[in-house]
Enzyme design. Sequence first.
Site, PDB file in Angstrom:
ATOM      1  N   ALA A  43       9.822  13.366   2.695  1.00  0.00           N
ATOM      2  CA  ALA A  43       9.603  13.807   4.080  1.00  0.00           C
ATOM      3  C   ALA A  43       9.488  15.255   4.180  1.00  0.00           C
ATOM      4  O   ALA A  43       8.817  15.588   4.869  1.00  0.00           O
ATOM      5  CB  ALA A  43      10.737  13.148   4.734  1.00  0.00           C
ATOM      6  N   GLU A  44      10.395  15.982   2.749  1.00  0.00           N
ATOM      7  CA  GLU A  44       9.937  17.173   2.812  1.00  0.00           C
ATOM      8  C   GLU A  44       9.134  17.761   2.197  1.00  0.00           C
ATOM      9  O   GLU A  44       7.865  18.329   2.566  1.00  0.00           O
ATOM     10  CB  GLU A  44      11.401  18.493   1.699  1.00  0.00           C
ATOM     11  CG  GLU A  44      11.412  19.591   1.819  1.00  0.00           C
ATOM     12  CD  GLU A  44      10.375  20.362   3.224  1.00  0.00           C
ATOM     13  OE1 GLU A  44      11.428  19.251   4.111  1.00  0.00           O
ATOM     14  OE2 GLU A  44      10.925  21.314   2.580  1.00  0.00           O
ATOM     15  N   ASP A  46       6.354  15.572   2.988  1.00  0.00           N
ATOM     16  CA  ASP A  46       4.658  15.210   3.581  1.00  0.00           C
ATOM     17  C   ASP A  46       4.579  16.230   4.160  1.00  0.00           C
ATOM     18  O   ASP A  46       3.728  16.765   5.137  1.00  0.00           O
ATOM     19  CB  ASP A  46       4.849  14.264   3.924  1.00  0.00           C
ATOM     20  CG  ASP A  46       4.945  13.108   2.614  1.00  0.00           C
ATOM     21  OD1 ASP A  46       6.140  11.602   2.933  1.00  0.00           O
ATOM     22  OD2 ASP A  46       4.553  12.685   2.053  1.00  0.00           O
ATOM     23  N   GLU A 124      -0.570  -3.422   5.565  1.00  0.00           N
ATOM     24  CA  GLU A 124       0.342  -3.068   4.380  1.00  0.00           C
ATOM     25  C   GLU A 124       1.034  -2.641   4.599  1.00  0.00           C
ATOM     26  O   GLU A 124       1.456  -1.936   5.200  1.00  0.00           O
ATOM     27  CB  GLU A 124      -1.073  -3.636   3.551  1.00  0.00           C
ATOM     28  CG  GLU A 124      -1.655  -3.969   3.238  1.00  0.00           C
ATOM     29  CD  GLU A 124      -2.972  -3.350   2.519  1.00  0.00           C
ATOM     30  OE1 GLU A 124      -1.760  -2.400   1.266  1.00  0.00           O
ATOM     31  OE2 GLU A 124      -4.163  -3.305   2.663  1.00  0.00           O
ATOM     32  N   LYS A 126       3.958   0.053   2.982  1.00  0.00           N
ATOM     33  CA  LYS A 126       3.212   1.230   2.388  1.00  0.00           C
ATOM     34  C   LYS A 126       4.887   1.313   1.074  1.00  0.00           C
ATOM     35  O   LYS A 126       6.568   1.012   1.100  1.00  0.00           O
ATOM     36  CB  LYS A 126       4.101   2.389   2.897  1.00  0.00           C
ATOM     37  CG  LYS A 126       3.470   3.038   1.576  1.00  0.00           C
ATOM     38  CD  LYS A 126       3.467   4.966   2.590  1.00  0.00           C
ATOM     39  CE  LYS A 126       3.104   5.285   1.331  1.00  0.00           C
ATOM     40  NZ  LYS A 126       3.977   5.973   0.209  1.00  0.00           N
ATOM     41  N   GLU A 184       0.346  -1.736  -6.554  1.00  0.00           N
ATOM     42  CA  GLU A 184       1.847  -0.630  -6.704  1.00  0.00           C
ATOM     43  C   GLU A 184       2.490  -1.978  -7.123  1.00  0.00           C
ATOM     44  O   GLU A 184       2.772  -3.097  -7.537  1.00  0.00           O
ATOM     45  CB  GLU A 184       2.060  -0.845  -5.784  1.00  0.00           C
ATOM     46  CG  GLU A 184       3.424   0.605  -5.471  1.00  0.00           C
ATOM     47  CD  GLU A 184       2.885   1.656  -5.502  1.00  0.00           C
ATOM     48  OE1 GLU A 184       3.357   2.758  -5.198  1.00  0.00           O
ATOM     49  OE2 GLU A 184       1.672   1.769  -4.832  1.00  0.00           O
ATOM     50  N   LYS A 302      -5.012   0.068   7.231  1.00  0.00           N
ATOM     51  CA  LYS A 302      -6.808   0.205   6.898  1.00  0.00           C
ATOM     52  C   LYS A 302      -7.877   0.388   6.761  1.00  0.00           C
ATOM     53  O   LYS A 302      -7.970  -1.384   7.986  1.00  0.00           O
ATOM     54  CB  LYS A 302      -6.789  -0.475   5.017  1.00  0.00           C
ATOM     55  CG  LYS A 302      -5.559  -0.034   4.320  1.00  0.00           C
ATOM     56  CD  LYS A 302      -5.899  -0.657   2.962  1.00  0.00           C
ATOM     57  CE  LYS A 302      -5.534  -0.245   1.941  1.00  0.00           C
ATOM     58  NZ  LYS A 302      -5.165  -1.057   0.748  1.00  0.00           N
ATOM     59  N   CYS A 444      17.448  41.960 -15.964  1.00  0.00           N
ATOM     60  CA  CYS A 444      18.594  40.428 -14.966  1.00  0.00           C
ATOM     61  C   CYS A 444      18.274  39.495 -16.236  1.00  0.00           C
ATOM     62  O   CYS A 444      17.283  38.972 -16.097  1.00  0.00           O
ATOM     63  CB  CYS A 444      18.135  40.313 -13.797  1.00  0.00           C
ATOM     64  SG  CYS A 444      18.402  39.019 -13.214  1.00  0.00           S
TER      65      CYS A 444
END
EC number: 6.5.1.2
Length: 682
Positions: A43-44, A46, A124, A126, A184, A302, A444
């Site tokens: 989610a981040e 995306d 479909e 995901k 997949e 699609k 450093c």
Amino acid sequence: MPLLSQMQDQSGTTFAQLEALRQKLREYEYYYHVLDNPLVPDAEYDRLMNELKNLEWQHPEWITADSPTQRVGAKPLDGFAQVTHEIPMLSLDNAFSDEELDGFLRRMESYITEDPHTLAFCCEPKLDGLAVSILYVDGVLNQAATRGDGSTGEDITSNIRTIRNIPLKLNMDNPPARLEVRGEVFMPQKGFEALNERALEKGEKTFANPRNAAAGSLRQLDPKITRQRPLVLNAYGIGVYESDDELPVTHFERLQWLKSIGIPVNNEIRLATGREQLLAFYADIQAKRPTLGYDIDGAVLKVNDIGLQEQLGFISRSPRWAIAYKFPAQEEMTVLNDVEFQVGRTGAITPVAKLEPVFVAGVTVSNATLHNGDEIERLGIVIGDTVIIRRAGDVIPQIVGVVMERRPENAKKIEFPTACPVCESAVVRVEGEAVARCTGGLFCGAQRKEALKHFVSRKAMDIDGVGEKLIEQLMERELVHTPADLFKLEHTTLMRLERMGGKSAQNALNSIEKAKNTTLARFLFALGIRDVGEATAQNLANHFHNLDAIRAATFEQLQEVQDVGEVVANRIVRFWQEPHNVTVVEDLISQGIHWQDVVQVEIADNPLKGKSVVLTGTLTQLTRDQAKALLQSFGCKVSGSVSSKTDYLIAGEKAGSKLTKAQELGVKVLTEQEFIALTGEN
């Protein structure tokens, strides 16, 4: 005239901030696609990708060729043979709201005459797994590969053969000469739980989630291990197809045809017409999510008509005719116990939230990045707060909010350091930048350590035998201070380190020795000059051809290089003005690091420059990769599919449907011999 990096739009967003966003996404892609060790939730990622797309849409003049929006993913691992996809395996654009779905439908109106709201869609689930390509030749499984970066993947044929629901031979009498099935590979939840239970019984490390388990299983070098893993394939499409028989003209019918010849297809696939039915499918599959028995993170929608798919075409990294409508990420509440400040390679100070451990989306989470001081201010967060964290199939979550009514009376303000937590040098923040930095430079220890990690990284010097833990030991014992010191290490020295046996020590030395033969671009990138990424390093190498010319280049001469503006030019000049940097570079060269100078050949009346070229069939005098590299050296764009914009098709032996399509479109066709003669390579 403002510097490019200082240019900003009406909202205050600068080009430098945009470039920082790109760099962050590149890092996330590398960890996700190559290492199978994601740094942030899907989610981040995306959200950041969406932010970048929107900014580039508003400022097309800011788009660069190396932007994450211009490619699919990351390069394949070196442990497997590489496979070039004849037709690129592109990823999908994402939608996160009904409004973004509406935008997807609306954008189609520019490319087709039909009303998108009346079109039939194949819908479909995901699947949360790993995309693969499986090639059948005359009905027999011939080769399988991961998606990789979309153009090149990893050869996983032996491992794919071990998956029980994938047929080794198609169930049909007259199979196509070539059929590429795309799908997949994932691990059902019951199989995942059983796998982890067995690992616990043996005292072995468990997998964080089914996707990581599937990816790790597919990338086993020993197929016997893969065979023991409960993997499953669901096909979602067709790539290469060569046969006298025509395929069905809709996507849904093609999937049913695949099912009829023995290829597994998901049982939840449905047809839907118009916006309301699309939303109904999304809601239905989301409701079924807990009971499906496998992980999904959204719905894929699609356009069903293949002819319309071809009319709609593609953008750089995804088709216009499909979208992934993703589910909201899972969220939980926990307590912020403390904040630690980490120091990066360029001195960037990053606050890291230390959280009360909480179980989110299948993983126990105890850390989260707070990015910078601005993010802390934006959230209004203090130590002791109850925070909302969001996670989607990842290890490090995103803090998205604070539950103000739960703030305790003894809550403590987060104090951003004014001195480096490692070396105590001053911390400064340059105007226009969100990041605060330690000014200690190579004084450093944290920056030295990160600089060494960058130097040995895959895209830099690629010293795979020297990892983070080894670098930490070498620095703690003061055996290494600069990158050049790595090339002075001896076997007896390494043997004294923890967990370093004779074989491990020799492997590390072999990797270091191998890295001496590199390229100028890799070497420049490895030096870690701020804002000199892979693309800029390659541009510098192409422009100046050798290191001496780059060292001698003036501020003005550097700005003649593609994508090098005043800020980057200034940083390069300052790098070479620092005596310590010059000493380290000269020390590296004296240790035997070498490369061939870049030679640029200008060809008068080059007939291929700027042309779009497609390769097909089997080449006999060059490999596919050699031919592609040769074309690119002549300034060609090498494409994977034939269209009206194709200038040349190079046809090897057994050329199939691409040759037919090229002839239909009137594209000029070259034999391999004609191509070689044209380039003067014979």
